[in-house]
Write a protein that holds these residues in place. Structure first.
Motif, PDB file in Angstrom:
ATOM      1  N   ALA A 248      35.828  51.259  37.335  1.00 13.38           N
ATOM      2  CA  ALA A 248      35.800  52.128  38.515  1.00 13.38           C
ATOM      3  C   ALA A 248      35.836  51.300  39.795  1.00 13.38           C
ATOM      4  CB  ALA A 248      34.557  53.025  38.476  1.00 13.38           C
ATOM      5  N   GLN A 249      35.147  50.156  39.788  1.00 12.75           N
ATOM      6  CA  GLN A 249      35.159  49.281  40.966  1.00 12.75           C
ATOM      7  C   GLN A 249      36.573  48.744  41.237  1.00 12.75           C
ATOM      8  OE1 GLN A 249      32.221  46.319  39.879  1.00 12.75           O
ATOM      9  NE2 GLN A 249      30.619  47.323  41.086  1.00 12.75           N
ATOM     10  N   VAL A 250      37.244  48.348  40.168  1.00 10.44           N
ATOM     11  CA  VAL A 250      38.609  47.844  40.326  1.00 10.44           C
ATOM     12  C   VAL A 250      39.516  48.937  40.859  1.00 10.44           C
ATOM     13  CG1 VAL A 250      40.611  46.923  39.097  1.00 10.44           C
ATOM     14  CG2 VAL A 250      38.311  46.121  38.507  1.00 10.44           C
ATOM     15  N   GLN A 251      39.406  50.136  40.299  1.00 13.22           N
ATOM     16  CA  GLN A 251      40.232  51.259  40.745  1.00 13.22           C
ATOM     17  C   GLN A 251      39.986  51.561  42.213  1.00 13.22           C
ATOM     18  OE1 GLN A 251      42.135  53.221  38.440  1.00 13.22           O
ATOM     19  NE2 GLN A 251      42.874  54.734  39.915  1.00 13.22           N
ATOM     20  N   GLU A 252      38.726  51.619  42.606  1.00 14.40           N
ATOM     21  CA  GLU A 252      38.384  51.941  43.988  1.00 14.40           C
ATOM     22  C   GLU A 252      38.880  50.864  44.954  1.00 14.40           C
ATOM     23  OE1 GLU A 252      34.369  52.890  46.698  1.00 14.40           O
ATOM     24  OE2 GLU A 252      34.204  52.451  44.541  1.00 14.40           O
ATOM     25  N   LYS A 253      38.742  49.602  44.573  1.00 15.54           N
ATOM     26  CA  LYS A 253      39.181  48.508  45.433  1.00 15.54           C
ATOM     27  C   LYS A 253      40.689  48.544  45.644  1.00 15.54           C
ATOM     28  CE  LYS A 253      38.527  44.586  47.662  1.00 15.54           C
ATOM     29  NZ  LYS A 253      37.755  44.514  48.914  1.00 15.54           N
ATOM     30  N   LEU A 254      41.436  48.766  44.572  1.00 18.74           N
ATOM     31  CA  LEU A 254      42.894  48.787  44.688  1.00 18.74           C
ATOM     32  C   LEU A 254      43.367  50.001  45.486  1.00 18.74           C
ATOM     33  CD1 LEU A 254      43.866  47.642  41.085  1.00 18.74           C
ATOM     34  CD2 LEU A 254      43.942  46.301  43.188  1.00 18.74           C
ATOM     35  N   GLU A 255      42.687  51.113  45.347  1.00 20.82           N
ATOM     36  CA  GLU A 255      43.040  52.285  46.152  1.00 20.82           C
ATOM     37  C   GLU A 255      42.829  52.018  47.630  1.00 20.82           C
ATOM     38  OE1 GLU A 255      40.703  55.407  44.515  1.00 20.82           O
ATOM     39  OE2 GLU A 255      42.088  55.804  42.848  1.00 20.82           O
ATOM     40  N   SER A 256      41.795  51.264  47.965  1.00 21.43           N
ATOM     41  CA  SER A 256      41.566  50.931  49.379  1.00 21.43           C
ATOM     42  C   SER A 256      42.647  49.994  49.907  1.00 21.43           C
ATOM     43  CB  SER A 256      40.182  50.290  49.550  1.00 21.43           C
ATOM     44  OG  SER A 256      40.126  49.010  48.930  1.00 21.43           O
ATOM     45  N   VAL A 257      43.155  49.086  49.047  1.00 20.22           N
ATOM     46  CA  VAL A 257      44.247  48.203  49.455  1.00 20.22           C
ATOM     47  C   VAL A 257      45.493  49.019  49.774  1.00 20.22           C
ATOM     48  CG1 VAL A 257      45.846  46.422  48.637  1.00 20.22           C
ATOM     49  CG2 VAL A 257      43.392  46.190  48.213  1.00 20.22           C
ATOM     50  N   VAL A 258      45.788  49.991  48.928  1.00 20.85           N
ATOM     51  CA  VAL A 258      46.968  50.832  49.127  1.00 20.85           C
ATOM     52  C   VAL A 258      46.809  51.693  50.373  1.00 20.85           C
ATOM     53  CG1 VAL A 258      48.285  52.744  48.154  1.00 20.85           C
ATOM     54  CG2 VAL A 258      47.603  50.833  46.698  1.00 20.85           C
ATOM     55  N   GLU A 259      45.645  52.314  50.530  1.00 20.96           N
ATOM     56  CA  GLU A 259      45.436  53.247  51.631  1.00 20.96           C
ATOM     57  C   GLU A 259      45.409  52.552  52.990  1.00 20.96           C
ATOM     58  OE1 GLU A 259      41.880  55.257  50.601  1.00 20.96           O
ATOM     59  OE2 GLU A 259      42.822  56.447  48.989  1.00 20.96           O
ATOM     60  N   ALA A 260      45.211  51.239  53.005  1.00 18.62           N
ATOM     61  CA  ALA A 260      45.193  50.515  54.276  1.00 18.62           C
ATOM     62  C   ALA A 260      46.530  50.609  55.003  1.00 18.62           C
ATOM     63  CB  ALA A 260      44.827  49.050  54.041  1.00 18.62           C
ATOM     64  N   HIS A 261      47.613  50.774  54.263  1.00 24.11           N
ATOM     65  CA  HIS A 261      48.941  50.905  54.863  1.00 24.11           C
ATOM     66  C   HIS A 261      49.607  52.200  54.394  1.00 24.11           C
ATOM     67  CE1 HIS A 261      48.918  46.720  56.360  1.00 24.11           C
ATOM     68  NE2 HIS A 261      48.234  46.462  55.250  1.00 24.11           N
ATOM     69  N   HIS A 262      48.790  53.207  54.143  1.00 30.97           N
ATOM     70  CA  HIS A 262      49.292  54.454  53.567  1.00 30.97           C
ATOM     71  C   HIS A 262      50.013  55.278  54.628  1.00 30.97           C
ATOM     72  CE1 HIS A 262      49.323  57.784  50.698  1.00 30.97           C
ATOM     73  NE2 HIS A 262      48.979  58.572  51.694  1.00 30.97           N
ATOM     74  N   GLU A 263      51.157  55.853  54.251  1.00 28.84           N
ATOM     75  CA  GLU A 263      51.888  56.764  55.119  1.00 28.84           C
ATOM     76  C   GLU A 263      51.749  58.183  54.585  1.00 28.84           C
ATOM     77  OE1 GLU A 263      55.915  55.553  55.521  1.00 28.84           O
ATOM     78  OE2 GLU A 263      55.439  53.668  56.533  1.00 28.84           O
ATOM     79  N   SER A 264      51.867  59.142  55.478  1.00 31.31           N
ATOM     80  CA  SER A 264      51.722  60.543  55.098  1.00 31.31           C
ATOM     81  C   SER A 264      52.751  60.922  54.034  1.00 31.31           C
ATOM     82  CB  SER A 264      51.885  61.435  56.333  1.00 31.31           C
ATOM     83  OG  SER A 264      51.803  62.788  55.983  1.00 31.31           O
ATOM     84  N   GLY A 265      52.275  61.526  52.962  1.00 36.32           N
ATOM     85  CA  GLY A 265      53.171  61.951  51.900  1.00 36.32           C
ATOM     86  C   GLY A 265      53.596  60.849  50.953  1.00 36.32           C
ATOM     87  N   GLU A 266      53.054  59.644  51.105  1.00 35.93           N
ATOM     88  CA  GLU A 266      53.447  58.510  50.269  1.00 35.93           C
ATOM     89  C   GLU A 266      52.928  58.672  48.850  1.00 35.93           C
ATOM     90  OE1 GLU A 266      55.252  55.514  48.917  1.00 35.93           O
ATOM     91  OE2 GLU A 266      55.447  55.929  51.059  1.00 35.93           O
ATOM     92  N   ARG A 267      53.783  58.361  47.861  1.00 33.87           N
ATOM     93  CA  ARG A 267      53.415  58.453  46.448  1.00 33.87           C
ATOM     94  C   ARG A 267      52.905  57.106  45.964  1.00 33.87           C
ATOM     95  NH1 ARG A 267      58.729  59.889  46.245  1.00 33.87           N
ATOM     96  NH2 ARG A 267      59.155  58.211  44.772  1.00 33.87           N
TER      97      ARG A 267
END
Length: 476
Positions: free
Chosen positions: A195-214
């Motif tokens: 769960a920690q790994v999943q949460e950390k990687l999601e934060s990496v992605v969301e740091a440059h997340h664009e609206s509607g991005e898959r």
């Protein structure tokens, strides 16, 4: 309402057929002077052609020609193969393994038995299938520095990367990273750590997340029967719909003999109820595997096929039906298949400079290397890296931030920062690594050597570094 009754087929029926009619495998070194002939006769099942091609390409063998016929529920395959240097397959241990793998359905698509891995280590890449490590799968929008951020996050969580493969195509990226516990060793099984790994990687992605991005992030525990890594990459990119922007030549240019773009045409063979797929394009390593992989995973059945290569070009012809027995009846279905075949072919195409690295295996290695690339303005277009004991070997394809070939002076700075590792640069006159005619070899002492493409030095290097695909055009 019309009710259609489907016959029940016992799941054990197919295994019974395999036991009653096991595949017959013949490996012939006398029929041709320049290649080994591999002939297989077996009961036909969906996906068996892909499994056979996979067995051969996982051993880094080159398939220059192939003929397939499978009417009547029986499959007959013929492959013309050589090793990556163009020689016949003469190693008795390798021949025995090919016979066993092609004749035993339980071995096709799985790991090579450990008792044979030592004998076959110069043929086998370390990361086709792993059942001993936790697998991380990610797909989404590509951007510069992404691999560096992902590997840094894993290192921060004390996850050791044992292997990583990433492809980029049409501004999308798919990667599969095998990790283990960096402190205790072994796969990561604790749900809290996952769960920690999943949460950390999601934060990496969301740091440059664009609206509607898959984006898709998935962690899986070790399991027997895990999908072959490269096939899984194709599946991930197909699910991410990277094929939507693909446009190849449809034959209207009338320059098939001179055009090096990918041509895909799909026509009807009404007399036999087939759809006929013709593909012509530049030959390269694992071309047959990638094409058959796309057809298989889109639930098409290959009944007949003829594949051949001449010079730098390859021709492929497939007579197919859908798995329900129907041909491709609509234009939209034909267009989608054509786009998906083009995408499957393009995903493995190499863009930029190819950098080969062989160094000591350590936790955080991928993070260190990708950080150096990012800090020097280099963007990774493709990566394959794996570990074998105390050594780590890998291949990176890099371009500058503008999408152009990286300057060699920048690459030299990268080499110096990486330190004691061996780094070789393959450069081509036209700006891509595919048609390279010479290599620039830089050792840790900073010496630069010019070598011909098939020099003795490169042959020795190819034996040392078997993880990456062979440099230059290879037909398969």
């Amino acid at each position: 309402m019309e009710i259609v009754y489907q016959p029940y087929i016992d799941p054990e029926f197919q295994s019974l057929l395999d036991r009653i009619h096991p595949p017959r495998v013949c490996i012939d070194n006398d029929a041709f002077h320049d290649c080994t002939l591999v002939k297989v006769d077996s009961a036909n099942t969906h996906g068996i052609l892909l499994e056979m091609v996979q067995v051969l390409t996982d051993l880094d063998l080159v398939i220059s020609k192939s003929y397939v016929s499978s009417d009547g529920g029986w499959l007959m395959d013929v492959f013309h193969v050589t090793d990556h240097l163009g020689n016949k397959v003469l190693d008795e241990t390798l021949i025995l393994y090919i016979q066993q793998a092609l004749s035993d359905p339980r071995r096709r698509g799985g790991e090579i038995p450990k008792e044979l891995q030592t004998c076959l280590k110069r043929y086998v890449k370390p990361c086709h299938v792993s059942t001993e490590h936790t697998a991380l799968e990610m797909t989404g929008r590509d951007r510069p520095g992404l691999m560096s951020e992902i590997s840094a996050a894993l290192y921060e969580l004390r996850c050791h990367v044992t292997a990583a493969v990433a492809w980029t195509h049409n501004a999308r990226v798919a990667c599969i990273i095998h990790i283990e516990d960096g402190l205790m060793g072994g796969p990561i099984m604790a749900s809290k750590k996952l769960a920690q790994v999943q949460e950390k990687l999601e934060s990496v992605v969301e740091a440059h997340h664009e609206s509607g991005e898959r984006w898709s992030i998935r962690l899986t525990a070790p399991a027997v029967g895990r999908t072959h890594t490269e096939r899984r990459l194709h599946q991930l990119m197909y699910a991410d719909r990277d094929y939507k922007q693909c446009q190849g030549c449809d034959g209207s240019c009338r320059q098939w003999n001179g055009c090096t773009n990918t041509h895909v045409t799909i026509e009807a063979c009404r007399e036999k109820g087939y759809s006929v797929v013709n593909i012509r394009g530049r030959d390269r390593t694992k071309l047959l595997f990638d094409t058959v992989c796309a057809l298989t995973d889109m639930q098409y059945v290959v009944f007949h096929a003829a594949i051949s290569s001449k010079g730098t070009m390859a021709d492929q012809e497939y007579f197919i039906r859908r798995q329900d027995g129907c041909s491709l009846n609509t234009q939209s279905e034909r267009q989608k298949l054509a786009r998906c075949l083009i995408a499957a072919i393009e995903r493995r195409e190499s863009h930029g400079l190819r950098l080969d690295i062989c160094t000591q295996n350590k936790m955080g290695l991928l993070s260190d290397v990708t950080r150096v690339f990012r800090e020097n303005g280099l963007s990774i277009t493709r990566v394959e890296i794996g570990t074998q004991g105390e050594r780590a070997t890998g291949t990176f394809y890099v371009m500058d931030a503008s999408g152009h070939e990286a300057d060699l002076r920048t690459v030299e700075l990268v080499r110096q920062e990486i330190g004691g590792s061996v780094l070789r640069v393959y450069r081509s006159p036209n700006g891509t690594s595919r048609a390279s005619s010479s290599s620039i070899s830089r050792t840790s002492s900073g010496e630069v050597e010019e070598r011909a493409k098939f020099s003795l030095g490169n042959l020795l290097w190819s034996q040392l570094e078997r993880f990456s695909e062979n440099f230059g055009f290879i037909k398969s």
